[in-house]
Design an enzyme around this catalytic site. Sequence first.
Site, mmCIF file in Angstrom:
data_model
loop_
_atom_site.group_PDB
_atom_site.id
_atom_site.type_symbol
_atom_site.label_atom_id
_atom_site.label_comp_id
_atom_site.label_asym_id
_atom_site.label_seq_id
_atom_site.Cartn_x
_atom_site.Cartn_y
_atom_site.Cartn_z
ATOM 1 N N PRO A 91 49.203 140.390 68.422
ATOM 2 C CA PRO A 91 49.259 140.309 66.958
ATOM 3 C C PRO A 91 49.246 141.650 66.225
ATOM 4 C CG PRO A 91 47.081 139.695 67.744
ATOM 5 C CD PRO A 91 47.927 139.881 68.954
ATOM 6 N N TYR A 95 44.454 149.573 59.682
ATOM 7 C CA TYR A 95 44.483 149.516 61.146
ATOM 8 C C TYR A 95 43.668 150.712 61.656
ATOM 9 C CZ TYR A 95 48.346 146.111 61.019
ATOM 10 O OH TYR A 95 49.128 144.995 60.828
ATOM 11 N N LYS A 135 54.135 140.285 64.115
ATOM 12 C CA LYS A 135 55.537 139.900 64.250
ATOM 13 C C LYS A 135 55.777 138.428 64.625
ATOM 14 C CE LYS A 135 57.640 143.677 63.286
ATOM 15 N NZ LYS A 135 57.604 143.684 61.829
ATOM 16 N N HIS A 164 52.718 143.984 49.508
ATOM 17 C CA HIS A 164 52.070 145.216 49.968
ATOM 18 C C HIS A 164 53.117 146.284 50.247
ATOM 19 C CE1 HIS A 164 47.777 143.904 51.263
ATOM 20 N NE2 HIS A 164 48.151 143.353 50.130
ATOM 21 N N TYR A 170 57.747 147.847 60.999
ATOM 22 C CA TYR A 170 56.734 146.980 60.386
ATOM 23 C C TYR A 170 57.361 146.091 59.314
ATOM 24 C CZ TYR A 170 52.028 145.546 59.054
ATOM 25 O OH TYR A 170 50.890 144.804 58.830
HETATM 26 C C1 PHB Z 1 46.171 138.763 59.558
HETATM 27 O O1 PHB Z 1 46.054 138.879 58.338
HETATM 28 O O2 PHB Z 1 45.716 137.781 60.160
HETATM 29 C C2 PHB Z 1 46.875 139.811 60.341
HETATM 30 C C3 PHB Z 1 47.443 140.880 59.674
HETATM 31 C C4 PHB Z 1 48.096 141.871 60.388
HETATM 32 C C5 PHB Z 1 48.163 141.806 61.754
HETATM 33 C C6 PHB Z 1 47.611 140.730 62.434
HETATM 34 C C7 PHB Z 1 46.957 139.734 61.716
HETATM 35 O O3 PHB Z 1 48.773 142.815 62.439
#
Ligand code: PHB
Length: 395
Positions: free
Chosen positions: A297, A205, A301, A72, A389
């Site tokens: 989460p 997000y 990280k 990505h 990130y």
């Molecule tokens: C996930 O795919 O479970 C996931 C992706 C990004 C995040 C947290 C969880 O920031």
Amino acid sequence: MRTTVGIIGAGPAGLLLARLLHNAGIDSVVLESRDRAYVERRQRAGILEQGTVDVLREAGAAERMDHEGLRHDGIELRFDRRRHRVDFPALTGGRSVMVYAQTEVCKDLIALQLKSGGPLLFETEALAVEGADTDRPRVRFRQRGEGGEGGAEGVLECDYVVGCDGFWGVARSAVPDGRTFERTYPFSWLGILADVAPSHDELVYARHDRGFALLSMRSPSVSRLYLQVPADTDADSWSDEQIWDELERRFETDDDWTLRRGPITQKSVTPMRSYVHEPMRHGRLFLAGDAAHIVPPTGAKGLNLAVGDVVTFARALAHRTATGSDDLLDAYSATCLRRVWQAERFSYDMTTLLHTAPDATPFEDRLQLARLDRIASSRAAETDLAEAYTGFPIG
Ligand code: PHB
Ligand code: APR
């Protein structure tokens, strides 16, 4: 039983450490309290930083990831019905991330470990770490007997012990005089897996007055989605239809973007916590991964921090084997903690940027939108997010 490095826990941290040590010609034994199926099915995050991808490749553990993982090059921030894409390679000199689930990383590492004959004992629970401040630390353990009860106790004698046993493990309690830094949040994530193609080709997000939402994925045909919910929520109190309706509202935009719905195959609630234990070492006992620190989460990280810790330990021990010098082992805790605190800061920032706190004032809501607007309009602010990130350097 005797080994050079006793590893407690077969999550990503313990499994990768066993692999790195094997590659360096150092023997280890991994003790894991749960069975193999449990370790291979536990759903966690699935974003690998560029540095984590590089480590897995160097370790010879990336064959399937390179076939099935999804590279990505950006994420989307959604707020105020607007969409803003953050372009990672353009902002960071070519860095990206890989979407490859933690379950798959664990499966690959378990297969390699068993193939190379490295001892990996499932259903074997560490009870205590003893003698961490001596040259011969020991792990007392109990192997589950037939039918799950009773079982034999044993002792693993080691030169070093690495506690990779997660937040609820036993290793941390053998580091005396530690200091902990902690923050809990008044919300959790309700996460679902759904058999439907992801509605967007990158992660989304979303900040919404009703709460945060995240669109992620496990494969081109499996979506992973999250909703911010109150901290004490029971996953079963949400019907599938309610979940899709709420996701739809929080992802709403002014253009014609639509959310695809599909059968939900798993539902669970994840609590949010920031936690650091200092130091990450006592004598010959070292803590790695969730055993020493937890991040919420939002920044994805957790796994990447665990990888940094075990790479740092493996390098330090190989250095000691090659030169006889303890310098890098002595620097282990400080080296790891510097990176840990950067990830703590970023995860906290992402969390407070995107979630609605139950007691937030209208003033704070506006500030949140101003912070997002700043990221969407300033290359400097956006670069800061993209660098964090895609990951901080290890060591
Ligand atoms: C996930 O795919 O479970 C996931 C992706 C990004 C995040 C947290 C969880 O920031
Ligand atoms: N004895 C043996 N094993 C134990 C014991 C014990 N006393 N206590 C816990 N364990 C095992 C758990 O069953 C688990 O398999 O230790 C393992 C710890 O694994 P994780 O919790 O996944 O921790 P870690 O390897 O540090 O993972 C780091 O990866 O997937 C991400 O977000 C996740 O942040 C986490 C990160």
